[in-house]
Design an enzyme around this catalytic site. Structure first.
Site, PDB file in Angstrom:
ATOM      1  N   ASP A   1      33.925  34.439  43.256  1.00 52.75           N
ATOM      2  CA  ASP A   1      35.222  34.112  43.852  1.00 52.75           C
ATOM      3  C   ASP A   1      35.992  35.429  43.967  1.00 52.75           C
ATOM      4  O   ASP A   1      35.566  36.459  43.449  1.00 52.75           O
ATOM      5  CB  ASP A   1      35.987  33.116  42.951  1.00 52.75           C
ATOM      6  CG  ASP A   1      37.375  32.770  43.488  1.00 52.75           C
ATOM      7  OD1 ASP A   1      37.500  32.522  44.699  1.00 52.75           O
ATOM      8  OD2 ASP A   1      38.355  32.780  42.711  1.00 52.75           O
ATOM      9  N   SER A   2      37.155  35.350  44.598  1.00 53.41           N
ATOM     10  CA  SER A   2      37.984  36.545  44.696  1.00 53.41           C
ATOM     11  C   SER A   2      38.679  36.863  43.366  1.00 53.41           C
ATOM     12  O   SER A   2      39.164  37.967  43.177  1.00 53.41           O
ATOM     13  CB  SER A   2      39.041  36.327  45.770  1.00 53.41           C
ATOM     14  OG  SER A   2      39.820  35.205  45.415  1.00 53.41           O
TER      15      SER A   2
ATOM     16  N   GLU B   1      47.578  33.635  39.873  1.00 54.15           N
ATOM     17  CA  GLU B   1      47.022  34.880  39.320  1.00 54.15           C
ATOM     18  C   GLU B   1      48.075  35.624  38.490  1.00 54.15           C
ATOM     19  O   GLU B   1      47.741  36.397  37.618  1.00 54.15           O
ATOM     20  CB  GLU B   1      46.483  35.787  40.444  1.00 54.15           C
ATOM     21  CG  GLU B   1      45.230  35.271  41.125  1.00 54.15           C
ATOM     22  CD  GLU B   1      43.912  35.642  40.403  1.00 54.15           C
ATOM     23  OE1 GLU B   1      43.890  36.591  39.599  1.00 54.15           O
ATOM     24  OE2 GLU B   1      42.905  34.954  40.661  1.00 54.15           O
TER      25      GLU B   1
ATOM     26  N   CYS C   1      34.485  29.953  46.298  1.00 57.40           N
ATOM     27  CA  CYS C   1      35.710  30.384  46.966  1.00 57.40           C
ATOM     28  C   CYS C   1      35.708  29.752  48.355  1.00 57.40           C
ATOM     29  O   CYS C   1      34.735  29.907  49.114  1.00 57.40           O
ATOM     30  CB  CYS C   1      35.698  31.908  47.074  1.00 57.40           C
ATOM     31  SG  CYS C   1      37.009  32.588  48.102  1.00 57.40           S
ATOM     32  N   ASN C   2      36.773  29.035  48.677  1.00 62.85           N
ATOM     33  CA  ASN C   2      36.839  28.382  49.989  1.00 62.85           C
ATOM     34  C   ASN C   2      36.978  29.392  51.111  1.00 62.85           C
ATOM     35  O   ASN C   2      36.406  29.225  52.184  1.00 62.85           O
ATOM     36  CB  ASN C   2      38.034  27.429  50.038  1.00 62.85           C
ATOM     37  CG  ASN C   2      37.793  26.162  49.250  1.00 62.85           C
ATOM     38  OD1 ASN C   2      37.384  25.156  49.791  1.00 62.85           O
ATOM     39  ND2 ASN C   2      38.016  26.223  47.950  1.00 62.85           N
TER      40      ASN C   2
ATOM     41  N   TYR D   1      41.614  36.944  49.014  1.00 63.30           N
ATOM     42  CA  TYR D   1      40.790  36.919  50.221  1.00 63.30           C
ATOM     43  C   TYR D   1      41.512  36.135  51.321  1.00 63.30           C
ATOM     44  O   TYR D   1      41.255  36.338  52.496  1.00 63.30           O
ATOM     45  CB  TYR D   1      39.452  36.204  49.948  1.00 63.30           C
ATOM     46  CG  TYR D   1      38.384  37.024  49.253  1.00 63.30           C
ATOM     47  CD1 TYR D   1      38.655  38.268  48.688  1.00 63.30           C
ATOM     48  CD2 TYR D   1      37.080  36.538  49.160  1.00 63.30           C
ATOM     49  CE1 TYR D   1      37.661  38.998  48.055  1.00 63.30           C
ATOM     50  CE2 TYR D   1      36.080  37.266  48.528  1.00 63.30           C
ATOM     51  CZ  TYR D   1      36.376  38.485  47.974  1.00 63.30           C
ATOM     52  OH  TYR D   1      35.382  39.205  47.347  1.00 63.30           O
ATOM     53  N   GLY D   2      42.386  35.239  50.890  1.00 60.39           N
ATOM     54  CA  GLY D   2      43.024  34.292  51.802  1.00 60.39           C
ATOM     55  C   GLY D   2      43.817  34.895  52.943  1.00 60.39           C
ATOM     56  O   GLY D   2      44.048  34.245  53.956  1.00 60.39           O
TER      57      GLY D   2
ATOM     58  N   CYS E   1      41.057  25.222  47.762  1.00 63.20           N
ATOM     59  CA  CYS E   1      41.051  26.568  47.179  1.00 63.20           C
ATOM     60  C   CYS E   1      40.717  26.373  45.708  1.00 63.20           C
ATOM     61  O   CYS E   1      41.306  25.509  45.048  1.00 63.20           O
ATOM     62  CB  CYS E   1      42.417  27.231  47.334  1.00 63.20           C
ATOM     63  SG  CYS E   1      42.554  28.798  46.440  1.00 63.20           S
ATOM     64  N   THR E   2      39.772  27.155  45.212  1.00 63.17           N
ATOM     65  CA  THR E   2      39.305  26.918  43.841  1.00 63.17           C
ATOM     66  C   THR E   2      40.323  27.343  42.776  1.00 63.17           C
ATOM     67  O   THR E   2      40.131  27.068  41.600  1.00 63.17           O
ATOM     68  CB  THR E   2      37.955  27.631  43.601  1.00 63.17           C
ATOM     69  OG1 THR E   2      38.088  29.012  43.987  1.00 63.17           O
ATOM     70  CG2 THR E   2      36.853  26.974  44.412  1.00 63.17           C
ATOM     71  N   HIS E   3      41.391  27.994  43.195  1.00 62.26           N
ATOM     72  CA  HIS E   3      42.469  28.290  42.243  1.00 62.26           C
ATOM     73  C   HIS E   3      43.299  27.031  41.940  1.00 62.26           C
ATOM     74  O   HIS E   3      43.885  26.912  40.866  1.00 62.26           O
ATOM     75  CB  HIS E   3      43.434  29.333  42.818  1.00 62.26           C
ATOM     76  CG  HIS E   3      42.971  30.748  42.685  1.00 62.26           C
ATOM     77  ND1 HIS E   3      41.922  31.257  43.403  1.00 62.26           N
ATOM     78  CD2 HIS E   3      43.429  31.778  41.910  1.00 62.26           C
ATOM     79  CE1 HIS E   3      41.754  32.541  43.091  1.00 62.26           C
ATOM     80  NE2 HIS E   3      42.657  32.873  42.194  1.00 62.26           N
TER      81      HIS E   3
HETATM   82  N1  DGL Z   1      39.914  30.915  45.293  1.00 62.77           N
HETATM   83  C1  DGL Z   1      39.785  31.293  46.647  1.00 62.77           C
HETATM   84  C2  DGL Z   1      39.564  30.100  47.542  1.00 62.77           C
HETATM   85  O1  DGL Z   1      38.987  29.123  47.105  1.00 62.77           O
HETATM   86  C3  DGL Z   1      40.763  32.150  47.322  1.00 62.77           C
HETATM   87  C4  DGL Z   1      41.834  32.859  46.728  1.00 62.77           C
HETATM   88  C5  DGL Z   1      42.186  34.083  47.528  1.00 62.77           C
HETATM   89  O2  DGL Z   1      42.982  34.011  48.464  1.00 62.77           O
HETATM   90  O3  DGL Z   1      41.616  35.098  47.196  1.00 62.77           O
HETATM   91  O4  DGL Z   1      39.904  30.118  48.701  1.00 62.77           O
END
Ligand code: DGL
Length: 271
Positions: free
Chosen positions: A14-15, A157, A77-78, A46-47, A189-191
């Site tokens: 993931d990011s 985060e 990570c989505n 990453y988003g 989003c996995t967060h």
């Molecule tokens: N956890 C990541 C996801 O599922 C993205 C978080 C990010 O923006 O880096 O999209």
């Protein structure tokens, strides 16, 4: 397959710390598996990155996981699943299967009675339109409303999780018209599972909140069984975590997730 191959690790990335929600679910479903996790905290989020950049980071991490002899790669990570899945599959090669977090959730939701699905995620996930397209490809007539909630990742985060700041940001986003009148909400989003309780409270527990952890872990279990590469050992697996940058809250939140201290190492192979 020999027994030796079954002990090869499952690679997950993931990011940042969001993928830990997937790791947790995998640990619970498949406790014997050895796991290698990579959180690209140096490049987070990453988003808001372009597709090209997400591909560059995701394939770089995949290369690392393959060199570490992973038997499967889980894109936890989505944003990477939506933008770099094909490239990660190519990089992993024919012998190492890849699981993304979007397809199992789409499969799951289209098997429920849900008629109005909300999807929240990062800008790159929502802009890809992946959830809407995939849901409609599998099931016509389902209403899908999606909305980017870009403040959630930096908020999490930075450790704003169970407080007034997070509650007010959650309320602000979720009360918007774009995402109203839904019967289920995909946390794209996995967060976001980290704030699932507050999201549930916002909806008075009247909307079905779907996160990918358990669904992806089950899909991984099926794949490992099908490919005959499931680890059949009885002892607990060994887990190793890498981050491209040490951030304060990664360690803190990781501690919140796992009972014991985790084996964490900083590794930035881009430098
Ligand atoms: N956890 C990541 C996801 O599922 C993205 C978080 C990010 O923006 O880096 O999209």
């Amino acid at each position: 397959m020999t027994k030796i191959e079954n002990t090869r690790p499952v690679g997950i990335f993931d990011s940042g710390l969001g993928g830990l929600t997937v790791v947790k679910a995998i640990q619970q479903a498949l406790p014997s598996e050895n796991l290698i996790y990579f959180g690209d905290t140096a490049h987070l989020p990453y988003g808001d990155k372009s597709k090209e950049t997400i591909i560059q980071y995701s394939t770089g991490i995949t290369d690392f996981l393959i060199k570490r002899d992973c038997k499967v790669v889980v894109i936890a990570c989505n944003s990477a699943s939506a933008n770099a899945y094909n490239e990660v599959v190519n990089k992993a090669g024919k012998t190492v299967p890849v699981i993304n977090v979007i397809d199992p959730v789409v499969e799951y939701i289209t098997e429920t009675d849900s008629k109005a699905v909300g999807v929240i995620g990062t800008k790159s996930t929502i802009d890809s339109n992946m959830y809407t397209e995939k849901i409609h490809n599998k099931k016509k007539g389902v209403y899908v409303a999606s909305m980017a909630t870009p403040l959630f990742v930096p908020m999490i985060e930075e450790g704003f999780i169970f407080d007034d700041v997070s509650n007010s940001i959650i309320r602000n986003y979720l009360s918007r018209r774009e995402i109203s009148s839904i019967d289920s909400l995909i946390l794209g989003c996995t967060h976001y599972p980290i704030i699932k309780n507050q999201i549930n409270k916002f909806y008075n527990f009247e909307v079905d909140i779907i996160d990918s952890g358990k669904i992806v872990a089950e899909s991984l279990r099926k794949l490992l069984v099908e490919k005959k590469i499931i680890n059949t050992a009885t002892e607990k697996g060994h887990n190793k975590f890498y981050v491209s940058d040490i951030t304060r809250y990664f360690t803190l939140i990781a501690r919140m997730f796992f009972e014991e201290a985790i084996e964490l190492e900083k590794l930035n192979f881009w430098k």
